[in-house]
Design a protein around this motif. Structure first.
Motif, short mmCIF file in Angstrom:
data_model
loop_
_atom_site.label_atom_id
_atom_site.label_comp_id
_atom_site.label_asym_id
_atom_site.label_seq_id
_atom_site.Cartn_x
_atom_site.Cartn_y
_atom_site.Cartn_z
N PRO A 206 10.80 -10.85 24.26
CA PRO A 206 10.78 -12.31 24.29
C PRO A 206 9.69 -12.80 25.26
CG PRO A 206 12.67 -11.46 25.53
CD PRO A 206 12.01 -10.29 24.87
N PRO A 207 9.19 -14.02 25.12
CA PRO A 207 9.58 -15.01 24.11
C PRO A 207 8.88 -14.79 22.77
CG PRO A 207 7.89 -15.94 25.53
CD PRO A 207 8.16 -14.56 26.06
N VAL A 208 9.55 -15.16 21.67
CA VAL A 208 8.90 -15.12 20.36
C VAL A 208 9.07 -16.47 19.66
CG1 VAL A 208 9.09 -12.63 19.92
CG2 VAL A 208 10.96 -14.17 19.25
N ALA A 209 8.06 -16.84 18.92
CA ALA A 209 8.10 -18.06 18.09
C ALA A 209 7.36 -17.73 16.81
CB ALA A 209 7.43 -19.22 18.81
N HIS A 231 11.97 -19.14 -2.99
CA HIS A 231 11.13 -18.99 -1.80
C HIS A 231 11.80 -19.62 -0.59
CE1 HIS A 231 8.48 -18.72 -5.28
NE2 HIS A 231 7.68 -18.00 -4.55
N GLN A 232 11.60 -19.00 0.56
CA GLN A 232 12.16 -19.56 1.78
C GLN A 232 11.08 -19.59 2.86
OE1 GLN A 232 15.59 -17.07 2.76
NE2 GLN A 232 16.95 -18.66 1.95
N ILE A 233 11.27 -20.49 3.82
CA ILE A 233 10.53 -20.40 5.07
C ILE A 233 11.58 -20.22 6.17
CG2 ILE A 233 10.32 -22.93 5.10
CD1 ILE A 233 8.03 -22.60 7.08
N GLU A 234 11.34 -19.22 7.00
CA GLU A 234 12.28 -18.85 8.04
C GLU A 234 11.60 -19.09 9.38
OE1 GLU A 234 15.15 -17.03 7.02
OE2 GLU A 234 15.98 -16.73 9.02
N GLY A 235 12.33 -19.64 10.32
CA GLY A 235 11.76 -19.86 11.66
C GLY A 235 12.63 -19.22 12.72
N LEU A 236 12.00 -18.79 13.81
CA LEU A 236 12.75 -18.18 14.91
C LEU A 236 12.03 -18.50 16.22
CD1 LEU A 236 14.95 -16.09 15.96
CD2 LEU A 236 13.12 -14.37 15.77
N LEU A 237 12.77 -19.06 17.16
CA LEU A 237 12.21 -19.29 18.50
C LEU A 237 13.21 -18.77 19.52
CD1 LEU A 237 10.30 -20.57 20.61
CD2 LEU A 237 11.45 -22.75 20.23
N VAL A 238 12.83 -17.78 20.28
CA VAL A 238 13.71 -17.22 21.31
C VAL A 238 12.98 -17.22 22.64
CG1 VAL A 238 15.18 -15.29 22.01
CG2 VAL A 238 14.73 -15.67 19.58
N ALA A 239 13.60 -17.82 23.64
CA ALA A 239 13.02 -17.90 24.99
C ALA A 239 14.14 -18.34 25.92
CB ALA A 239 11.87 -18.92 25.00
N PRO A 240 13.96 -18.26 27.21
CA PRO A 240 15.01 -18.75 28.11
C PRO A 240 15.22 -20.25 27.90
CG PRO A 240 13.41 -17.40 29.31
CD PRO A 240 12.84 -17.64 27.94
#
Ligand code: DAH
Length: 369
Positions: A206-209, A231-240
């Motif tokens: 981490p962090p990832v976006a 079709h899909q769009i996937e998002g991911l945001l991981v951080a403190p």
């Protein structure tokens, strides 16, 4: 002896007494010269046939000459025959090349008639991005401009990435053969783009976006809202310190950028094994502007009368999922979402049937361009 046809053209015939092998060359030369002169006047196939028959045909001039050979002493006859045959072979070639020339000229004339270089050209037709590609690029572009990396993942996934690592237990209904396309060796066509959450977190600390987009597959029938490939769009945001407010802000911002500044966005409590809490994301129906009724019809066809279009799922990444990927849920938190690209295109173009997106009728695509 030379004579004249009624039309004034010269012609020759030979009586036996006139032929002697010493004169044969001369006579052939004269005949050849007249043949070439006659060919010079020929303008079409019928005229060419006339000339051929007149000079080389069975009752033509050359036959008269051949017959006269009989008048020669027997010893000279074979030699005379050879000389005549050689001349005839040459003339036949000349007639054949005249036929070719006539054919070429006829074609040129046809082309001249057919091609009018002054005629205005039809307008050039330009292609356009397919509406699904546009929706995908619009959605990914929104996140890219906010610092998210775009990543791509495999359409053929393992059960581990598609289910286990996402906290989807072995007895979950989504894992049934009836819902998914299995290869029978622990692999399947991915049923959503969420496996890329795990692949990303396992590969990067981490962090990832990130956002990822592409095809997903389920054993659905085909109707106005469903297709076995979508079709899909996937998002991911991981951080403190990431919380639900970040998720709501980002998705609301995306809807306003893609659909218009007055677009409403609604988060409905829901359940996904890989998020806690989870929410479904809805946005204002374009068919009825959120009223539920369109053109006097109380049941808007696009949204079924609810006034909302469901875009997809979202939530805060489940602590178990973070742990499985080697992240410490006491240090970082994250949001994730998965939105249907077909749904985005429906809202962008006010479509009440996603099948038009797969049928690829050029007239429809031109309208959506
Ligand atoms: N993968 C889910 C589906 O296809 C959608 C989804 C829900 C994706 C919640 C997410 C999420 O990332 O957090 O139905």
């Amino acid at each position: 002896m030379t004579n004249a046809w009624p039309n004034g053209r010269a012609f020759a015939f030979y009586d036996r007494s006139e032929v002697a092998i010493s004169q044969l060359g001369e006579q052939l030369q004269a005949l050849g010269a007249r043949l070439e002169a006659a060919l010079g006047d020929v303008r079409d196939g019928a005229a060419l046939d006339d000339v051929r028959v007149r000079f080389l045909g069975r009752s033509g001039e050359i036959t008269a000459l051949r017959r006269a050979i009989g008048n020669l002493p027997p010893a000279e006859r074979p030699e005379a025959g050879k000389i005549i045959n050689a001349a005839v072979t040459g003339w036949e070639a000349i007639v054949a090349s005249k036929a070719d020339e006539l054919q070429r000229r006829a074609l040129d004339t046809q082309l001249e008639i057919a091609i009018d270089v002054t005629f205005p050209a039809p307008p050039a037709r330009s292609g356009s991005l397919h509406p699904l590609r546009r929706a995908l690029e619009d959605a990914c572009g929104y996140f890219e401009r906010r610092g998210f990396a775009v990543v791509l993942g495999p359409e053929i996934e393992t059960e581990y990435y598609n289910f286990d690592a996402l906290n989807i237990p072995a007895d979950h209904p989504a894992r049934e053969g009836l819902d998914s396309f299995y290869f029978g060796d622990g692999r399947l066509l991915r049923t959503h783009t969420s496996p890329m959450q795990i692949r990303t977190m396992q590969a990067h600390p981490p962090p990832v976006a990130i956002v990822t987009s592409g095809k997903a597959y389920r054993r659905d029938g085909i109707d106005a809202r469903h297709s076995p490939m979508f079709h899909q769009i996937e998002g991911l945001l991981v951080a403190p310190g990431i919380h639900m407010g970040h998720l709501k802000g980002m998705l609301t911002g995306m809807c306003r950028e893609l659909f218009g500044p007055n677009q409403a966005v609604r988060f409905r409590p829901s359940f996904f094994p890989f998020t806690e809490p989870s929410a479904e994301v809805d946005t204002t129906c374009p068919g009825c502007a959120g009223t539920g009724s369109a053109a006097g019809d109380p049941g808007c066809k696009t949204c079924g009368g609810s006034g909302w279009i469901e875009l997809g799922g979202s939530g805060m990444v489940h602590p178990g999922v973070l742990r499985e990927s080697g992240y410490d849920p006491d240090v970082v938190s994250g949001f994730a979402f998965g939105v249907g690209i077909e749904r985005i295109a429906m809202v962008q173009h006010d479509l009440d049937d996603i099948r038009v997106l797969f049928e690829n009728d050029p007239k429809v695509l031109a309208q959506l361009a």
